[in-house]
Motif scaffolding. Structure first.
Motif, PDB file in Angstrom:
ATOM      1  N   LEU A  98       3.905   7.071   5.076  1.00  0.00           N
ATOM      2  CA  LEU A  98       4.159   7.142   6.520  1.00  0.00           C
ATOM      3  C   LEU A  98       5.651   6.947   6.817  1.00  0.00           C
ATOM      4  CD1 LEU A  98       1.208   5.121   8.126  1.00  0.00           C
ATOM      5  CD2 LEU A  98       1.495   7.578   7.963  1.00  0.00           C
ATOM      6  N   PHE A  99       6.276   6.027   6.094  1.00  0.00           N
ATOM      7  CA  PHE A  99       7.702   5.753   6.285  1.00  0.00           C
ATOM      8  C   PHE A  99       8.528   6.997   5.982  1.00  0.00           C
ATOM      9  CE2 PHE A  99      11.526   4.040   3.858  1.00  0.00           C
ATOM     10  CZ  PHE A  99      12.323   3.965   4.985  1.00  0.00           C
ATOM     11  N   PRO A 151       0.834  -1.205   0.000  1.00  0.00           N
ATOM     12  CA  PRO A 151       0.000   0.000   0.000  1.00  0.00           C
ATOM     13  C   PRO A 151       0.874   1.261   0.000  1.00  0.00           C
ATOM     14  CG  PRO A 151      -0.718  -1.534   1.689  1.00  0.00           C
ATOM     15  CD  PRO A 151       0.570  -2.059   1.150  1.00  0.00           C
ATOM     16  N   SER A 152       0.599   2.166  -0.944  1.00  0.00           N
ATOM     17  CA  SER A 152       1.485   3.320  -1.087  1.00  0.00           C
ATOM     18  C   SER A 152       1.375   4.269   0.107  1.00  0.00           C
ATOM     19  CB  SER A 152       1.179   4.053  -2.383  1.00  0.00           C
ATOM     20  OG  SER A 152      -0.167   4.439  -2.425  1.00  0.00           O
ATOM     21  N   ILE A 153       0.259   4.208   0.825  1.00  0.00           N
ATOM     22  CA  ILE A 153       0.112   5.123   1.956  1.00  0.00           C
ATOM     23  C   ILE A 153       1.118   4.779   3.056  1.00  0.00           C
ATOM     24  CG2 ILE A 153      -1.687   3.790   3.147  1.00  0.00           C
ATOM     25  CD1 ILE A 153      -2.997   6.605   3.661  1.00  0.00           C
ATOM     26  N   LEU A 154       1.476   3.479   3.167  1.00  0.00           N
ATOM     27  CA  LEU A 154       2.450   3.083   4.183  1.00  0.00           C
ATOM     28  C   LEU A 154       3.829   3.635   3.842  1.00  0.00           C
ATOM     29  CD1 LEU A 154       1.373  -0.597   4.882  1.00  0.00           C
ATOM     30  CD2 LEU A 154       0.799   1.466   6.140  1.00  0.00           C
ATOM     31  N   ILE A 155       4.125   3.701   2.531  1.00  0.00           N
ATOM     32  CA  ILE A 155       5.397   4.285   2.109  1.00  0.00           C
ATOM     33  C   ILE A 155       5.417   5.772   2.471  1.00  0.00           C
ATOM     34  CG2 ILE A 155       6.779   4.831   0.060  1.00  0.00           C
ATOM     35  CD1 ILE A 155       5.696   2.053  -0.993  1.00  0.00           C
TER      36      ILE A 155
END
Lengths: 301, 326
Positions: free
Chosen positions: A142-143, A136-140
């Protein structure tokens, strides 16, 4: 589930007694249902794509004007304005992303195809790369927020570019490896036989033979990150004016601009969102089609 | 044999005779090192994502403990947070996406491999694949501005009128405010988004099945349905499940399209017509204004999403891979 026996007993029993009509009604109905429903499913897919394009063209063309490409985004509730700052911001973010991702992706793909091959480490990296590909790109987002926005103390174009690079890298790794593996071994052997060290063999033989495929991978990665919104929300954010040349602070970009303007109550903003949506979708579809033709000409050669 | 010679050619120093000097020298070593470092960097990306999210979410896990998973509170004033509503919304929308999307994907795959006339194959396949490259924010706009009004008018209102007062169906399919947005709308949009992925993997798998199997089934008089049901599906079943899991992974983590059409309500509702929220949509909505414990709670939500998606994706990749080897 026996793969060697493709005709289960039921078919044999049903197929044997044929009297009157050539196919028993039950079987004919089942067959018709399958044909009709799978045709409908395909038609549905085509209709949805058509409907999306039609919506974008009908709504987007209304907002097209020269000002779109020359003026920055207007304030809330005002008239006129364009999306020039968002277009430029998107170009910059996407360029940063691809410039970071290309060397990493190509080198990692080269490692997997040329050096690592079937070692345990290469297998692990290949597997995790495939997972990163659909993460999921949203986790990237957040990172990168934790990694860069927190430490630098402000949203920035650099953080946005890095987030896009992390999304683009696995795409490039995957296509580079696949393409290098298609290069026949004797080519490498011929290079090595001339006394070329492995790095020269890779640079001037395998890369050259697979160049069209590697370029395709980069174009596909470009198409993938050009429309990414979620990771930019927490990294590049958005901004309604021109941005500072050092790329610190919110950087306007098309996807986040579209997100904010489309959900806003102002007709002028919504109009600009539609125009931006048309622009970005046409760009991405064109990139995907171009990538397909590059790969096709490669195969034909 | 070829592999063996390549290995000798490429790793001359390791496997060659001691008399032979490796050509190249320092530049060659640097190149090799750069390739190795890049490959390791890909590993570090994944480890970094997990580490940063776990680090950010840790205070929320420590504060609320196991109750974080089961509590449905999301109160910014009182600093009480729970993930239950978002988890349920994520699971419900993803499950609806599979229920709607998988039959369509399989239909498209069967059409493309069995029914489509030769000249139309390429353009139709390309159209379906182009659906995959449309950005998710465009799906969100399409869902909110085109699909949701139609859905409200032609599905939500009539269905709500019919089922009102009925047991079970009456709660499951009743829209209190028929605005078109809600968990089911999100499920439908997600279904459209996963169809191109599942369909193209399934098509590739069906194409890999030896033609002779299909021909022999047709040869004994099977109809297309029987060929698909008894020959193709059993052959490709494991990888089709893998493809579906890949679609599920995508549906779980999809953000922008869902944020547009799910309604973003922190409320647990039994009706799939009502607004809800998913983990991803909640992070997208609140993260920029979040501070303190809310930020940690959102990171903790991200952590849960990470774990769930990655388990699904690992299973998917294992299933798809196993078939390719066999």
């Amino acid at each position: 589930m026996d793969a060697r026996n493709p005709m289960p007993a039921t078919i044999e029993r049903e197929a044997a007694p044929v009297t009157g009509s050539r196919v028993r009604p039950g079987r004919r109905v089942a067959d018709r249902v399958l044909v009709v429903s799978s045709t409908l499913a395909t038609a549905l897919g085509i209709v949805v794509l058509g409907s999306i394009l039609l919506m974008l063209i009908v709504e987007g063309v209304k907002g097209f004007s020269p000002a779109l490409f020359t003026e920055p985004t207007p304030g809330p509730g005002s008239e006129g304005g364009g999306i020039a700052n968002a277009i430029l911001g998107s170009l910059i973010l996407t360029s940063i992303g691809i410039v970071i991702a290309t060397p990493i992706g190509v080198m990692a793909g080269t490692y997997l195809a040329e050096y690592g091959r079937n070692s345990k480490l290469a297998d692990l990296i290949r597997f995790l790369n495939d997972i990163l590909l659909s993460a999921p790109s949203i986790l990237i987002g957040l990172f990168v927020y934790t990694l860069m926005v927190r430490t630098m103390g402000s949203y920035s174009g650099w953080a946005g570019g890095v987030a896009l690079a992390i999304i683009a890298t696995p795409v490039i790794v995957r296509t580079t490896e696949d393409m290098l593996r298609l290069v026949p071994g004797p080519l490498r052997e011929a290079g090595a036989a001339l006394g070329a060290p492995p790095s020269v063999v890779i640079k001037s033989i395998t890369w050259r033979a697979a160049s069209a495929g590697i370029v395709t991978g980069i174009i596909l990665a470009l198409a993938r990150i050009a429309g990414e919104t979620a990771p930019l929300l927490f990294t590049a954010l958005n901004n309604n004016s021109w941005f500072s040349p050092n790329l610190m602070g919110g950087i306007p970009n098309l996807p986040v601009m579209i997100y904010q303007f489309a959900l806003s109550p102002y007709p002028n903003w919504q109009q600009l969102a539609w125009a931006g949506a048309l622009l970005i979708t046409i760009t991405i579809l064109a990139l995907s089609i171009v990538a397909r033709f590059v790969i096709k000409s490669e195969r034909a050669r | 044999m070829a592999a063996l010679t390549e290995q000798i050619a490429l790793t001359g120093a390791a496997s060659g005779s001691p008399a032979r000097k490796t050509p190249g020298g320092i530049g060659d070593q640097l190149f090799r090192l750069a390739a190795y470092a890049s490959a390791i960097l890909v590993l570090l990306f994944l480890a970094g994502i997990l580490a940063s999210i776990a680090y950010g979410g840790w205070p929320a896990f420590r504060e609320f403990g196991f109750g974080f998973l089961t509590s449905s509170a999301w109160n910014i004033g009182q600093e009480q947070y729970g993930a239950f509503v978002a988890i349920m919304g994520t699971l419900a929308s993803a499950a609806l996406a599979l229920v709607i999307g998988v039959p369509i994907s399989l239909g498209i795959a069967v059409y493309l491999t069995q029914l489509c006339p030769g000249w139309a194959r390429k353009p139709v396949a390309m159209t379906i694949e182009l659906l995959a490259s449309v950005p998710s924010i465009i799906y969100g706009m399409w869902g909110l501005f085109i699909f949701a009004p139609l859905f409200a008018r032609f599905v939500q209102v009539p269905v709500s009128n019919v089922v009102e007062g009925l047991p079970i169906v009456g709660t499951l399919l009743y829209a209190r405010v028929p605005s078109g947005v809600g968990v089911l709308t999100a499920g439908i949009i997600l279904a459209i988004m996963i169809v191109p992925f599942v369909a193209s993997i399934t098509r590739d798998m069906l194409d890999q099945i030896p033609t002779v199997l299909r021909e022999s089934a047709y040869g004994i008089g099977c109809t297309t349905w029987e060929v698909v049901r008894h020959v193709l599906v059993p052959q490709a079943s494991v990888s089709i499940i893998g493809a579906i899991m890949l679609g599920l992974g995508r549906a779980l983590g999809e953000t922008m399209a869902v944020t547009f059409v799910i309604g973003n309500a922190n409320r647990l509702s039994a009706s799939i017509f009502d607004p809800g929220s998913t983990i991803a949509s909640r992070i997208a909505n609140e993260f920029n204004e979040a501070d303190g414990m809310q930020l940690h709670a959102l990171m903790a939500l991200g952590c849960i999403l990470f774990i769930v998606t990655f388990i699904v994706l690992i299973i998917a990749r294992l299933l798809v891979r196993r078939v390719k080897v066999a």
